[in-house]
Design an enzyme around this catalytic site. Structure first.
Site, PDB file in Angstrom:
ATOM      1  N   TYR A 141       0.860  -1.181   0.000  1.00 57.75           N
ATOM      2  CA  TYR A 141       0.000   0.000   0.000  1.00 57.75           C
ATOM      3  C   TYR A 141       0.908   1.246   0.000  1.00 57.75           C
ATOM      4  CZ  TYR A 141      -3.554   3.304   1.567  1.00 57.75           C
ATOM      5  OH  TYR A 141      -4.401   4.376   1.660  1.00 57.75           O
ATOM      6  N   ASN A 195       1.597   3.728   1.768  1.00 51.04           N
ATOM      7  CA  ASN A 195       2.398   4.233   2.893  1.00 51.04           C
ATOM      8  C   ASN A 195       3.546   3.299   3.264  1.00 51.04           C
ATOM      9  OD1 ASN A 195       0.940   2.112   3.976  1.00 51.04           O
ATOM     10  ND2 ASN A 195       0.356   3.185   5.851  1.00 51.04           N
ATOM     11  N   LYS A 196       3.687   2.177   2.552  1.00 53.76           N
ATOM     12  CA  LYS A 196       4.662   1.169   2.946  1.00 53.76           C
ATOM     13  C   LYS A 196       6.085   1.520   2.476  1.00 53.76           C
ATOM     14  CE  LYS A 196       1.888  -1.760   5.035  1.00 53.76           C
ATOM     15  NZ  LYS A 196       0.593  -1.095   4.988  1.00 53.76           N
ATOM     16  N   GLN A 197       7.063   0.756   2.962  1.00 53.23           N
ATOM     17  CA  GLN A 197       8.472   1.007   2.605  1.00 53.23           C
ATOM     18  C   GLN A 197       8.658   0.947   1.092  1.00 53.23           C
ATOM     19  OE1 GLN A 197       7.439  -1.017   5.079  1.00 53.23           O
ATOM     20  NE2 GLN A 197       8.960  -1.186   6.723  1.00 53.23           N
ATOM     21  N   LEU A 198       7.887   0.069   0.449  1.00 57.68           N
ATOM     22  CA  LEU A 198       7.893  -0.069  -1.015  1.00 57.68           C
ATOM     23  C   LEU A 198       6.438  -0.119  -1.436  1.00 57.68           C
ATOM     24  CD1 LEU A 198       9.917  -2.688  -3.069  1.00 57.68           C
ATOM     25  CD2 LEU A 198       7.441  -2.579  -3.300  1.00 57.68           C
TER      26      LEU A 198
END
Ligand SMILES: Cc1ncc(COP(=O)(O)O)c(C=O)c1O
Length: 372
Positions: free
Chosen positions: A179, A181-184
């Site tokens: 999603y 907001n994730k690191q990737l």
């Protein structure tokens, strides 16, 4: 009043590489079931040291297929953390199994191995630890029970256990989420990594409506779902992997600025910061969540921060006290005191790779004013 320079909670790093990757897929004409899917899977598996990986439509669908792969079914129990995003418990319910919650460790905020052990019954079919806020859960301790483990690694890309094994590399099915907001990110999306070739076969079939890879067109030999990830998303994922080290390093840098900027509040006013890495574990920074001092009006704090141009949010509410879970299982406050206390006091602050040291300073100043 409109605040024009409000500091957002999250913002992905996207640039020309991602734009070019998407254009290439569009021009290729193969938007799904194409070559970017296995390319992304293999590249991702290498990053976390997993033998196999299956790209899926979300972290949640990865968890669902992981639970199915280890044989979780109707009437089974799965021991898991109440301090998580609701998806980890929901995935258990999809199979008409029961999420059995156990309290968390007050420092790491992950499933407390002793509480998890006490929650195991003859009906327990699997354990589902969540690497919350990117801090590695104590999976090695849970392995001692000899039960199947499915890891919720949705927040934990870049994390590693004390023995050096990256989160996702222990061989258990482990779901990552992409999603925004994730690191990737791939916008929406996920990856289920695993050590077993049998699991990989089952997962690949079940994400594609139960189609067996060696069967003819539209021949389906089991129940499946549409949990596929498109080539467009996989192309974005491949471009993001190229910059993963830089993005993770930037998150770690921002976390360091926060630690400095909030040290005074932690010392003088009892603000609790995310735990430091312990005993060789390494956090994969995902969010910067602080716990307000006991007795602070959390909602009022969030509103006041907003007025000062700082976005924040309660993160996370305890799953067992959500209305749906209360009604389903009759949960009540007091069952998991550590998780409930942490959930009542937690606030996520703006956190993303592009956050500047100046913005971190503004957030810290705002928090100082509000807590004064
Ligand atoms: C701990 C945790 N589990 C599961 C999920 C579900 O991931 P997704 O939103 O990709 O389905 C998320 C992400 O939001 C998460 O943070």
């Amino acid at each position: 009043m409109t605040i024009i320079d409000e500091i957002p909670l999250a913002r992905p790093v996207l640039g020309e590489a991602e734009e070019q990757a998407v254009l290439d897929v569009l021009r290729s004409g193969q938007l799904s079931l194409g070559p970017r899917v296995p390319a992304f899977e293999q590249a991702f598996a290498a990053v976390v040291g997993a033998r196999h990986a299956s790209a899926v439509s979300s972290g949640t669908s990865g968890l669902h297929l992981g639970l199915r792969a280890v044989g979780v079914g109707e009437g089974d129990e799965v021991v898991t953390s109440p301090f998580s995003f609701v998806a980890s418990a929901n995935a258990v319910l999809y199979e008409r199994a029961r999420p059995v919650f156990a309290d968390i460790d007050p420092v790491t905020l992950n499933l407390d191995p002793a509480a998890a052990a006490a929650a195991i019954t003859e009906r327990t079919r699997a354990l589902l630890p969540v690497h919350i806020f990117g801090y590695p859960a104590d999976v090695p301790a849970l392995e001692a029970h000899g039960l199947p483990i499915v890891e919720d690694a949705c927040e934990a890309l870049g994390a590693a256990h004390a023995d050096g094994v990256p989160v996702g590399g222990r061989g258990h099915p482990a779901a990552f989420g992409f999603y925004a907001n994730k690191q990737l990110t791939t916008g929406e999306g996920g990856m289920l990594v695993m050590g077993s070739a049998e699991h990989k076969k089952q997962v690949d079939s079940e994400r594609n409506q139960g189609r067996a890879p060696d069967m003819g067109w539209l021949d389906h030999d089991r129940l499946g779902f549409n949990y596929r990830l498109s080539d467009v998303a996989c192309a974005i994922g491949l471009a993001q992997l190229e910059r993963l080290d830089d993005m993770l390093a930037a998150r770690t840098r921002v976390a360091g600025w926060y630690r400095q900027a909030l040290a005074g509040l932690a010392r003088d006013r009892g603000l609790e910061l995310p735990c430091e890495d312990r005993g060789g574990d390494r956090r994969g920074w995902f969010v910067f969540v602080v716990q307000l001092p006991a007795g602070t009006d959390r909602d009022g704090t969030i509103r006041a921060l907003r007025e000062l141009g700082v976005q924040s949010k309660p993160y996370l509410p305890a799953i067992h006290l959500m209305s749906f879970y209360r009604e389903l299982y009759g949960h009540r406050p007091g069952e998991f005191p550590v998780a409930e206390d942490v959930a009542d006091r937690s606030v996520a602050l703006p956190f993303f790779p592009g956050l500047t040291q100046g913005q971190v300073g503004r957030v810290a100043e705002a928090l100082e004013r509000v807590l004064a």
